[in-house]
Design an enzyme around this catalytic site. Structure first.
Site, PDB file in Angstrom:
ATOM      1  N   PRO A 167     -12.617 -23.740  -7.926  1.00 27.74           N
ATOM      2  CA  PRO A 167     -14.029 -24.056  -7.917  1.00 27.74           C
ATOM      3  C   PRO A 167     -14.517 -23.362  -6.484  1.00 27.74           C
ATOM      4  O   PRO A 167     -14.952 -24.048  -5.696  1.00 27.74           O
ATOM      5  CB  PRO A 167     -13.663 -25.746  -7.351  1.00 27.74           C
ATOM      6  CG  PRO A 167     -12.304 -25.511  -6.817  1.00 27.74           C
ATOM      7  CD  PRO A 167     -11.520 -24.594  -7.674  1.00 27.74           C
ATOM      8  N   CYS A 168     -14.865 -22.154  -6.779  1.00 27.09           N
ATOM      9  CA  CYS A 168     -15.603 -21.431  -5.877  1.00 27.09           C
ATOM     10  C   CYS A 168     -17.067 -21.841  -5.544  1.00 27.09           C
ATOM     11  O   CYS A 168     -17.468 -21.652  -4.594  1.00 27.09           O
ATOM     12  CB  CYS A 168     -15.702 -19.697  -6.176  1.00 27.09           C
ATOM     13  SG  CYS A 168     -16.482 -19.526  -7.855  1.00 27.09           S
ATOM     14  N   HIS A 169     -17.293 -22.930  -6.392  1.00 27.86           N
ATOM     15  CA  HIS A 169     -18.848 -23.462  -6.067  1.00 27.86           C
ATOM     16  C   HIS A 169     -18.766 -24.293  -4.971  1.00 27.86           C
ATOM     17  O   HIS A 169     -19.578 -24.908  -4.455  1.00 27.86           O
ATOM     18  CB  HIS A 169     -19.192 -24.029  -7.472  1.00 27.86           C
ATOM     19  CG  HIS A 169     -18.512 -25.130  -8.045  1.00 27.86           C
ATOM     20  ND1 HIS A 169     -17.342 -25.067  -8.798  1.00 27.86           N
ATOM     21  CD2 HIS A 169     -18.387 -26.607  -7.687  1.00 27.86           C
ATOM     22  CE1 HIS A 169     -16.695 -25.950  -9.063  1.00 27.86           C
ATOM     23  NE2 HIS A 169     -17.467 -27.040  -8.511  1.00 27.86           N
TER      24      HIS A 169
END
Lengths: 202, 152
Positions: A167-169
């Site tokens: 989940p780089c968001h």
């Protein structure tokens, strides 16, 4: 019975497609094909999923060119790549649940072949950010052992080959700005809102 | 230059290889030959050093599988029922010209199917069936002459 040219063509097409499906199935099951890929529909556009026997290798937004993604995989992992959507079924099921707000933690094997060592460290730390929360680039750099490497961490996150699942968001600027995202800021906003339980239209 | 994804080869040449094998070994066996040929190709593909003519390379493998199949099948036919004329794979599609192609001698059939179903150049055909370019031309000419004689 006589078959006309159209019948012959139809027979040929049916036979070929079935033969190709059987080939792709056997090729991946035997390991002769190392990478299989298929499309996954989602509220933020069709995603391209590529898997190996080790797990999910890449997930690409429709803003990326499919041929470019597959060529990159051919160069870095293996050119023994085939079109086999059924191999991406487990990824599809969990993404469906995630987008339906029924799943907050992915339980998928991940193939880290496309990651550099620093990227592995940054994305490992990123994977541990809980659903619905955010962290800063500086925090991710520190967690990866480079306290002053916020910018490097940003690059590592920007090149994340498995967005959403890793989940780089959930990583934002120190002042709270969303800053960059490979799939565009609209998608980043959509994912964060989704995790906050807010319904937004993409 | 890095190798392209194998799927790209399948998309670009797969149908033509299939059509070629239908001409070479007949409809009933083409699918098995195609499967074997593509699997051999896939296994060899990542180690391939020369990849400037992948279409010709695929057809070479398909041709070899097709010929292997025909030889195996010929061995399975008991001697006393071996027909006088060269007998090849049964073509179940009732298409007269196609069935006549199936009656051609092996070399002519391979050359004609490679030329017209595979749309390959004579230089490629020569490489695939391991003969001179002139011999490839001659086999296509002789094959066509036989077809004109038979298919009227």
């Amino acid at each position: 019975m006589k078959l006309g040219a159209d019948d012959i063509q139809a027979l040929e097409v049916t036979g070929f497609d079935a033969a190709m499906r059987r080939f792709a199935d056997v090729a991946f099951a035997t390991g002769n094909a190392e990478v299989a890929y298929g499309p996954i529909p989602s509220p933020i556009g069709t995603l391209l999923a590529a898997v190996t026997h080790r797990g999910l290798l890449a997930l690409a937004f429709e803003t990326e060119d499919q041929d470019d993604v597959l060529s990159m995989i051919a160069g870095k992992v293996s050119p023994a790549i085939i079109d086999l959507p059924s191999a991406t079924q487990a990824v599809r099921v969990q993404l469906d649940a995630y987008f339906g707000a029924r799943l907050s933690v992915f339980d998928l094997d991940v193939d880290r072949s496309l990651l550099s060592p620093f990227q592995r460290a940054v994305l490992q730390a990123t994977s541990e950010i809980p659903h619905g929360e955010v962290r800063t680039y500086g925090e991710m750099a520190a967690a990866a052992g480079k306290p002053k490497g916020a910018q490097a961490a940003g690059q590592a996150l920007g090149a994340n080959p498995i967005p959403i699942v890793i989940p780089c968001h959930r990583v934002v600027a120190a002042n709270g700005d969303l800053t960059g995202y490979a799939g565009g800021l609209d998608r980043k906003r959509f994912l964060l809102d989704l995790e906050q339980g807010e319904q937004t239209l993409f | 230059m890095a190798l392209a994804p194998f799927q790209q080869l399948l998309d670009e040449h797969g149908r033509d290889v299939h059509r070629f094998l239908r001409g070479l070994v007949g409809t009933d066996h083409a699918e098995d030959c195609l499967h074997e040929a593509l699997m051999s190709a896939l296994i060899a593909y990542p180690g391939l050093r020369h990849h400037d003519n992948l279409r010709s390379w695929l057809f070479t493998i398909a041709h070899r599988k097709g010929i292997d199949h025909l030889r195996k099948r010929n061995r399975e036919i008991p001697l006393e029922v071996v027909p006088e004329t060269p007998h090849v794979g049964e073509l179940t599609i009732d298409h007269e010209l196609w069935s006549q192609v199936g009656e051609l001698p092996d070399k002519q059939r391979a050359a004609v199917t490679l030329r017209f179903l595979g749309d390959l150049a004579y230089s490629d055909i020569a490489g695939i069936v391991e003969c001179s370019e002139e011999a490839a031309r001659q086999n296509v000419r002789a094959g066509l002459a036989n077809l004109r004689k038979e298919y009227r």
